[in-house]
Design a protein around this motif. Structure first.
Motif, PDB file in Angstrom:
ATOM      1  N   GLN A  24      -0.796  -1.859  -5.169  1.00 30.11           N
ATOM      2  CA  GLN A  24      -1.971  -1.696  -4.319  1.00 30.11           C
ATOM      3  C   GLN A  24      -2.932  -2.874  -4.475  1.00 30.11           C
ATOM      4  N   LEU A  45       0.825  -1.209   0.000  1.00 27.52           N
ATOM      5  CA  LEU A  45       0.000   0.000   0.000  1.00 27.52           C
ATOM      6  C   LEU A  45       0.861   1.261   0.000  1.00 27.52           C
ATOM      7  N   MET A  98      -8.942   0.838  -7.525  1.00 24.44           N
ATOM      8  CA  MET A  98      -7.571   0.467  -7.858  1.00 24.44           C
ATOM      9  C   MET A  98      -7.449  -0.013  -9.305  1.00 24.44           C
TER      10      MET A  98
END
Length: 407
Positions: free
Chosen positions: A251, A219, A292
């Motif tokens: 991510q 992250l 994402m």
């Protein structure tokens, strides 16, 4: 003389009050094209964004951090001062931005807000109890605050850029994007991760070191590298696209490892969360995953050009993150810790308004891209959909408080 404890439910209501004001300003922006409203559109945009991000979200997140890590410490007096000072800055922005936009007084109050955030950051690092020092959740919380501090470089840079290169410079936009990126993807997302992990830790579900390393590094590195996606409007070299795409992949990899941990640890969600909360978690997880994926797509030059050319794609993405991932998570966690009573009907009304507005915003972007025409009542329908969100947030704010806290 004992210092009285802080009523965090009142702080939550204040945060929701700012959300109501932000939603109201959003409705003004939508109805501006329906009726003749005697306001300066650009000024209302500034007020809307500042009150939404710094009023609703910032206050809700700091309230949660205080509730989780500091509410049992003898630091109420200092926190009350920080909170009071923050209110002065927010009210100052609320009563200046709509009438003058970026001008002397609004800049003064927004600058003072930065100092308020620095004060809270110092306060948090100084007073977090040692018992939490090795917990994964606290490491996420501390990372979040670092991103909050990092994001503030953007506003500081804006002043210098405006006085030298001007507002038309690409550096002006880059400074804004720097601020928004690390505020949204760093500060907000990492606090929400901290809260979620804290809840699991209280139920003795601790991230193993290997899982923690993968999620935490994935992250954090992803947040840093995906900033390059915010620079693609400058049409840089291919390296920037690759770095931005790499960040998006990181991510997604972290997200995969989080899901794998939850499944591998056999977390009994029904013992921790109510069925209502579980439904919200599923929605948030879905929205976050889509967010994402959208980031990954934007690393492809074709889609990046679409986002740059048709602004509604970007607006839709930002609202997806703020009104979807962040706000729905805040509703869940504030309700979980008994800081608000989340009325189910109002929640689903809000979610309906969110989905409808997102569909309409992306619809407009696609129509512009395909060079076709909007349906005749588009502006009115979008305005009404925004009104639905306002009514829902008002409903959440007006709901009563529960008596029994959850831990």
């Amino acid at each position: 003389m004992a210092v009285p404890t802080i009523n965090l439910k009142t702080h939550t209501k204040l945060a929701l009050g700012y959300f109501v004001l932000a939603a109201l300003l959003g409705c003004v922006l939508r109805f501006f094209r329906v009726f003749e409203i005697p306001v300066t559109y650009k000024f209302i945009v500034h007020a809307h964004s500042h009150i939404a991000l710094l009023g609703w979200v910032y206050l809700a997140l700091t309230t949660l951090l205080y509730r989780l890590y500091l509410s049992n410490e003898k630091v109420h007096k200092t926190y009350r001062r920080i909170f009071g000072f923050t209110q002065i800055t927010l009210l100052g922005m609320l009563f200046t931005f709509p009438f003058q936009g970026y001008a002397v007084f609004s800049i003064i109050f927004s600058t003072l807000f930065l100092f308020a955030s620095y004060w809270f950051s110092w306060f948090f690092f100084k007073h977090v109890p040692l018992e939490y020092s090795k917990t994964p959740s606290l490491k996420f919380a501390k990372s979040a605050i670092i991103y909050l501090l990092l994001s503030s470089i953007g506003p500081w840079a804006l002043g210098a850029i405006m006085n030298t290169l001007g507002a038309t410079s690409i550096w002006y936009r880059l400074a804004i994007y720097f601020y928004l990126h690390f505020l949204y993807n760093g500060w907000m997302i990492m606090v929400l991760m901290a809260v979620f992990l804290h809840i699991l830790e209280k139920q003795r579900h601790i991230l193993p070191q290997r899982s923690f390393n993968r999620i935490f590094l994935g992250l954090n590195l992803g947040i840093v590298f995906t900033f390059f996606l915010s620079t693609l409007f400058t049409q840089p070299s291919a390296t920037y696209y690759i770095l931005g795409g790499f960040g998006a992949v990181l991510q997604l990899w972290a997200f995969y490892n989080l899901i794998a941990f939850l499944r591998g640890a056999k977390v009994n969600k029904s013992r921790i969360f109510s069925s209502f909360h579980q439904n919200i978690l599923k929605i948030v997880a879905t929205l976050w995953a889509i967010k994402m994926v959208l980031q990954l797509l934007s690393s492809v030059p074709y889609f990046s050009n679409l986002a740059v050319t048709y602004l509604d794609f970007t607006i839709g993405y930002l609202h997806w993150t703020f009104l979807g991932v962040v706000t729905l998570s805040l509703f869940l966690f504030l309700d979980y810790f008994n800081l608000l009573n989340l009325n189910k009907k109002m929640f689903w009304l809000y979610f309906s308004g969110f989905i409808l507005t997102e569909a309409l915003i992306f619809y407009k972007a696609i129509v512009s891209w395909q060079e076709t025409s909007l349906f005749s009542e588009y502006i009115v329908v979008l305005a009404i959909a925004s009104l639905v969100i306002l009514v829902a947030v008002l409903g959440v704010l007006s709901s009563g408080n529960r008596l029994k806290a959850k831990f």
